[in-house]
Design a protein around this motif. Structure first.
Motif, mmCIF file in Angstrom:
data_model
loop_
_atom_site.group_PDB
_atom_site.id
_atom_site.type_symbol
_atom_site.label_atom_id
_atom_site.label_comp_id
_atom_site.label_asym_id
_atom_site.label_seq_id
_atom_site.Cartn_x
_atom_site.Cartn_y
_atom_site.Cartn_z
ATOM 1 N N TYR A 70 0.737 -1.228 0.002
ATOM 2 C CA TYR A 70 -0.014 -0.108 -0.129
ATOM 3 C C TYR A 70 0.893 1.399 0.072
ATOM 4 O O TYR A 70 0.451 2.210 -0.622
ATOM 5 C CB TYR A 70 -1.009 -0.009 1.159
ATOM 6 N N ALA A 71 1.817 1.457 0.716
ATOM 7 C CA ALA A 71 2.873 2.386 0.730
ATOM 8 C C ALA A 71 3.717 2.458 -0.470
ATOM 9 O O ALA A 71 4.534 3.376 -0.403
ATOM 10 C CB ALA A 71 3.743 2.289 1.995
ATOM 11 N N GLY A 72 3.621 1.733 -1.244
ATOM 12 C CA GLY A 72 4.605 1.863 -2.521
ATOM 13 C C GLY A 72 5.961 1.300 -2.391
ATOM 14 O O GLY A 72 6.774 1.565 -2.887
ATOM 15 N N VAL A 73 6.153 0.441 -1.363
ATOM 16 C CA VAL A 73 7.687 0.302 -0.926
ATOM 17 C C VAL A 73 8.024 -1.078 -1.740
ATOM 18 O O VAL A 73 6.975 -2.187 -1.719
ATOM 19 C CB VAL A 73 7.815 -0.240 0.465
ATOM 20 N N GLU A 74 8.842 -0.922 -2.673
ATOM 21 C CA GLU A 74 9.441 -2.208 -3.376
ATOM 22 C C GLU A 74 9.996 -3.170 -2.658
ATOM 23 O O GLU A 74 10.844 -3.016 -1.571
ATOM 24 C CB GLU A 74 10.641 -1.556 -4.497
ATOM 25 N N ILE A 75 9.713 -4.364 -2.725
ATOM 26 C CA ILE A 75 10.061 -5.621 -2.030
ATOM 27 C C ILE A 75 11.291 -6.434 -2.762
ATOM 28 O O ILE A 75 12.289 -6.872 -2.104
ATOM 29 C CB ILE A 75 8.920 -6.498 -1.472
ATOM 30 N N SER A 76 10.816 -6.540 -3.971
ATOM 31 C CA SER A 76 11.927 -7.398 -4.664
ATOM 32 C C SER A 76 13.242 -6.900 -4.642
ATOM 33 O O SER A 76 13.568 -5.605 -5.234
ATOM 34 C CB SER A 76 11.402 -7.667 -6.186
ATOM 35 N N GLY A 77 14.227 -7.694 -4.518
ATOM 36 C CA GLY A 77 15.657 -7.379 -4.317
ATOM 37 C C GLY A 77 16.189 -6.698 -3.068
ATOM 38 O O GLY A 77 17.144 -6.485 -3.071
ATOM 39 N N LYS A 78 15.039 -6.351 -2.301
ATOM 40 C CA LYS A 78 15.446 -5.665 -1.143
ATOM 41 C C LYS A 78 16.259 -6.663 0.122
ATOM 42 O O LYS A 78 15.850 -7.720 0.067
ATOM 43 C CB LYS A 78 14.359 -4.895 -0.497
ATOM 44 N N LYS A 79 16.997 -6.008 0.903
ATOM 45 C CA LYS A 79 17.680 -6.708 1.983
ATOM 46 C C LYS A 79 16.693 -6.412 3.217
ATOM 47 O O LYS A 79 16.179 -5.122 3.514
ATOM 48 C CB LYS A 79 18.969 -6.112 2.366
#
Length: 284
Positions: A151-160
């Motif tokens: 919802y907050a538009g935070v990209e998850i893919s590839g993140k630590k």
């Protein structure tokens, strides 16, 4: 620092569920139904049940309580539980746990109808998360964390991602959900040697350790997104999370508050799961 409102996220999910329930009812379908199973009168159980009932009423999902006295016999408990487990008019079952020790919780989690296991307490439900099967349900709190980030538009893919806490309700299933979304995940627990280093390395940090204000500025990297799953009482008896929010101001890019954060989203995810179970039953 941006404060991500759980109430906003919950409202967004609830509207989506209500619109779909209204649509199904207009088509002449029956109303989806949740049964909440409660043993005794623990204050935290009662609090969660009130919140769940309020959310179901809000979105148009029917609900029923199956209540037992604390000293209910194991025979009586499972006789009644088996009835709702087999009832085609019941779409979702929420068991408020932990149960009294004499009721054999292990038997319960292996008995619950997988199609109705809307809070993912069974090994089968958790196994589906592990293999990435989208037909199962994740525990509502863990799923709520993902909903907040999306919802907050935070990209998850590839993140630590670092998760502090390895419970079966949040930490472990949440780690699997993140992996399924292509994040690189570290899970910290009581035996982790350098929790600070692991947290400082995270672009997304989830605190779920049950320690009041444990996570402070020393644990948070510049620009990190911090999700606080904790619900604690501080020395003054005030509700607080696992994160010292004031301490991370100016360091984190965003965080969730307590109260009004992840907890507010959990019951809306529950409603979404009941609707999904109902629609799965219609297709069967």
């Amino acid at each position: 620092m941006n404060i991500i409102s759980g109430k906003e996220v919950a409202g967004h999910i609830s509207k989506r569920v209500k619109d779909r329930v209204d649509e199904l009812i207009k088509q002449g379908k029956r109303v989806p139904k949740l049964v909440i199973v409660r043993v005794g009168d623990r204050p935290d159980d009662l609090s969660y049940q009130r919140g769940a009932i309020k959310r179901m009423d809000m979105v148009g999902i029917a609900h029923e309580e199956l209540w037992f006295e604390e000293n209910v016999s194991i025979e009586t408990f499972f006789e009644k539980f088996d009835e709702i487990n087999k009832d085609d008019g019941v779409d979702g079952i929420l068991v408020l746990r932990p149960l009294p020790k004499h009721l054999d919780e292990d038997r319960l989690i292996r008995t619950i109808n997988q199609a109705k296991d809307v809070d993912a307490i069974s090994p089968s439900s958790l196994g589906k998360i592990m293999i990435g099967d989208k037909n199962g349900f994740a525990p509502c709190t863990a799923a709520g964390v993902i909903e907040i980030l999306k919802y907050a538009g935070v990209e998850i893919s590839g993140k630590k991602v670092t998760i502090v806490g390895r419970s079966n309700v949040v930490g472990r299933p949440l780690a699997l959900l993140f992996i399924g979304l292509d994040a690189t995940v570290t899970v910290c627990h009581s035996r982790t040697k350098d929790v600070k280093e692991a947290c400082k390395n995270a672009e997304i940090l989830v605190a779920s350790c049950g320690k009041a204000r444990f996570i402070n500025k020393e644990y948070v990297a510049n620009g990190a997104v911090v999700i606080d799953v904790g619900i604690n009482l501080d020395e003054e008896g005030k509700l607080c999370g696992d994160v010292d929010t004031a301490s991370i101001e100016g360091i984190a890019a965003a965080s969730t508050p307590v109260p009004g954060g992840v907890g507010a989203v959990t019951t809306s995810v529950l409603a979404s799961h009941v609707l999904c179970a109902y629609e799965n039953a219609l297709k069967a």
